[in-house]
Design a protein around this motif. Structure first.
Motif, short mmCIF file in Angstrom:
data_model
loop_
_atom_site.label_atom_id
_atom_site.label_comp_id
_atom_site.label_asym_id
_atom_site.label_seq_id
_atom_site.Cartn_x
_atom_site.Cartn_y
_atom_site.Cartn_z
N ILE A 1 -11.00 2.67 6.34
CA ILE A 1 -10.93 3.62 5.23
C ILE A 1 -12.18 4.49 5.20
O ILE A 1 -12.11 5.70 4.93
N LEU B 1 -4.77 6.60 -2.47
CA LEU B 1 -4.31 5.38 -1.79
C LEU B 1 -4.17 4.28 -2.83
O LEU B 1 -5.14 3.97 -3.53
N CYS C 1 -9.82 -3.15 7.27
CA CYS C 1 -9.32 -1.99 6.54
C CYS C 1 -10.44 -1.29 5.78
O CYS C 1 -10.42 -0.06 5.65
N THR D 1 0.85 -1.19 0.00
CA THR D 1 0.00 0.00 0.00
C THR D 1 0.88 1.24 0.00
O THR D 1 1.98 1.23 0.57
N PRO E 1 -8.92 -4.04 -0.02
CA PRO E 1 -8.80 -4.01 1.45
C PRO E 1 -9.68 -5.07 2.10
O PRO E 1 -10.79 -5.35 1.64
N THR F 1 -3.28 0.26 -3.40
CA THR F 1 -3.12 -1.00 -2.68
C THR F 1 -3.13 -2.16 -3.68
O THR F 1 -3.86 -2.14 -4.68
N GLU G 1 -2.45 -0.95 4.72
CA GLU G 1 -3.22 0.28 4.60
C GLU G 1 -3.07 1.16 5.84
O GLU G 1 -2.93 2.39 5.75
#
Length: 500
Positions: A222, A136, A218, A35, A142, A138, A83
């Motif tokens: 978020i 963000l 996550c 991430t 997530p 990743t 994250e």
């Protein structure tokens, strides 16, 4: 496309970092999650967009409930999912900038830096630049609601697809799991995965109660960052507005039925509870090859080749065994890497930069920033053991307890990551002291969550939380499904940690 530019930028940075802390080269079955928080400025349409990775992190693990409750000095990292580590690294990056600004160190030169995050009218009124957008990135969806989407089943040709299981445990189901170590049937997991809202982090079903994590998924975290900002409670006392996340880039899961299914699951997960819908992009280019999704796909393809090479009868028996297990992927999901990386871009000058000696003894200078490696399941720096009660003392009675406590604290402080509550709050205390920002008065130190003392981690959060952050916090915790968010008891764990 911006998603490809961001993905390429992050992967190039990862490849330039040392191998230490990454999945082992000698095995193809070890994976991690990658991430990063990336700053973007300029116009993509006119090809003037500039991209800079601010922080990068890897990790898949958390500490258990027993270690969480024993974290009395705030030195353990509770949640080492990539994250969360990337976001804490971003907060550390902002604090280093503010430390430089507060110290009057060559501010004009620093502010001219292309990716300086702040507009400064005066030291006590700092805003994030409007022309900077934060994304963000990743390598995997997530954990939690964003990971519930249909994937192609290689092991079951009669069905063709099945529901991807997030592994994150629904809060409504967590207590049952804690009380019993009996593994859930896959059918129950699918039902729960499809219907659940808030979840705790992933973990095996047979983990004993004391070692289960208390950290939420996550996907849920978020959503909270979208409502309250990336900066957190402490930094809200310095910043005049939240640091917003403009979008999230996720690498395509090669087992997803379509990229649209994967994108739709993430879009729905991040639109819950009046959250502003986060722009979700699925990167179609070849991504991180040691991600969980990529390793799982690689192992599945190996298994498929073995099945195809078997005689017809053996293949039929193998397929039947797979169906009896309800398409479980046990043994085909790989092994999570035990370490977590956090890399932070250097502040170009002043305190927090490479030249002023702030860097810790275990931070490594590389790729224009500094790198730290932690033990993900222990929450301490690589090479550390967990210092608890096995400290020798030669003094008796109460003096022995006091000496033991001091030795444990000293050991844990030496092993603490720069992202731990203890270290981060220490840096914050230096910044507010230089800026002359005073704590706000607290009406009562006794409430429904318990009593807290001056100088503890909770005191810092309560005393320096801004009014706009307080309103965002109340709004978040009164909106379904986040009204069911568990509130930690501040008298246990590092909420009661004394910041020294």
């Amino acid at each position: 496309e911006l998603s490809c530019i961001i993905s390429t930028n992050v992967l190039n940075l990862l490849n330039s970092l040392p191998q230490n802390g990454k999945p082992k080269v000698e095995t193809s079955a070890e994976f991690t999650i990658l991430t990063a928080i990336v700053a973007c400025k300029g116009n993509l349409v006119t090809s003037t967009a500039q991209v800079q990775t601010i922080t990068l992190a890897t990790g898949t693990k958390c500490i258990g409930r027993d270690l969480f409750l024993s974290n009395i000095y705030g030195c353990f990292l509770h949640d080492s999912h990539a994250e969360v580590i990337a976001r804490r690294s971003f907060q550390c990056y902002l604090l280093r900038w503010l430390n430089m600004i507060a110290s009057n160190e060559v501010i004009d030169e620093a502010i001219s830096y292309d990716f300086c995050p702040f507009v400064i009218s005066n030291k006590k009124s700092v805003k994030i630049r409007e022309d900077l957008r934060f994304y963000l990135y990743t390598s995997d969806s997530p954990c939690g609601s964003a990971s519930v989407y249909h994937t192609t089943s290689i092991v079951d040709v009669t069905n063709g697809k099945y529901l991807n299981l997030t592994g994150a445990k629904p809060l409504s189901f967590t207590d049952k799991i804690v009380e019993s170590s009996t593994a859930l049937s896959n059918q129950n997991q699918v039902t729960v995965a499809a219907a659940a809202t808030l979840r705790t982090k992933s973990g095996r079903n047979d983990i004993i109660a004391g070692r289960r994590t208390m950290s939420l998924s996550c996907s849920d975290k978020i959503c909270r960052w979208m409502r309250q900002g990336l900066q957190g409670s402490l930094l809200s006392s310095i910043l005049s507005e939240p640091v917003t996340l403009h979008g999230i880039v996720i690498d395509r899961d090669p087992l997803a039925v379509t990229a649209a299914d994967q994108q739709d699951a993430a879009q729905k997960a991040f639109s819950r509870g009046r959250s502003n819908g986060l722009v979700v992009c699925i990167s179609e280019q070849t991504g991180f090859q040691r991600s969980k999704a990529a390793v799982k796909h690689h192992l599945f393809m190996q298994q498929q080749q073995k099945v195809e090479q078997q005689p017809y009868q053996q293949k039929e028996e193998s397929s039947n065994r797979k169906r009896k297990r309800n398409h479980t992927t046990a043994g085909l999901t790989g092994q999570p890497c035990g370490y977590s990386l956090n890399w932070i871009l250097d502040v170009p000058c002043g305190p927090g930069s490479r030249s002023n000696g702030e860097r810790g003894s275990r931070e490594v200078a590389c790729a224009g920033g500094s790198l730290e490696v932690t033990i993900a399941q222990g929450g301490l720096l690589q090479g550390s053991c967990v210092p608890c009660d096995n400290v020798d003392t030669t003094i008796g009675n109460q003096d022995a307890d006091a000496v033991k406590s001091d030795k444990i604290r000293a050991l844990q402080m030496r092993c603490a990551s720069r992202l731990s509550r203890q270290r981060m709050t220490q840096l914050f205390s230096i910044v507010v002291s230089k800026l002359g920002i005073q704590p706000r008065p607290i009406a009562s130190k006794d409430d429904s969550m318990g009593r807290f003392d001056d100088g503890t981690y909770r005191w810092w959060k309560e005393s320096y939380r801004s009014e706009w952050y307080e309103e965002a916090l109340k709004d978040f915790f009164t909106t379904a499904p986040f009204d069911g968010w568990p509130r930690s008891n501040p008298c246990t764990g590092s909420y009661a940690a004394k910041i020294i």
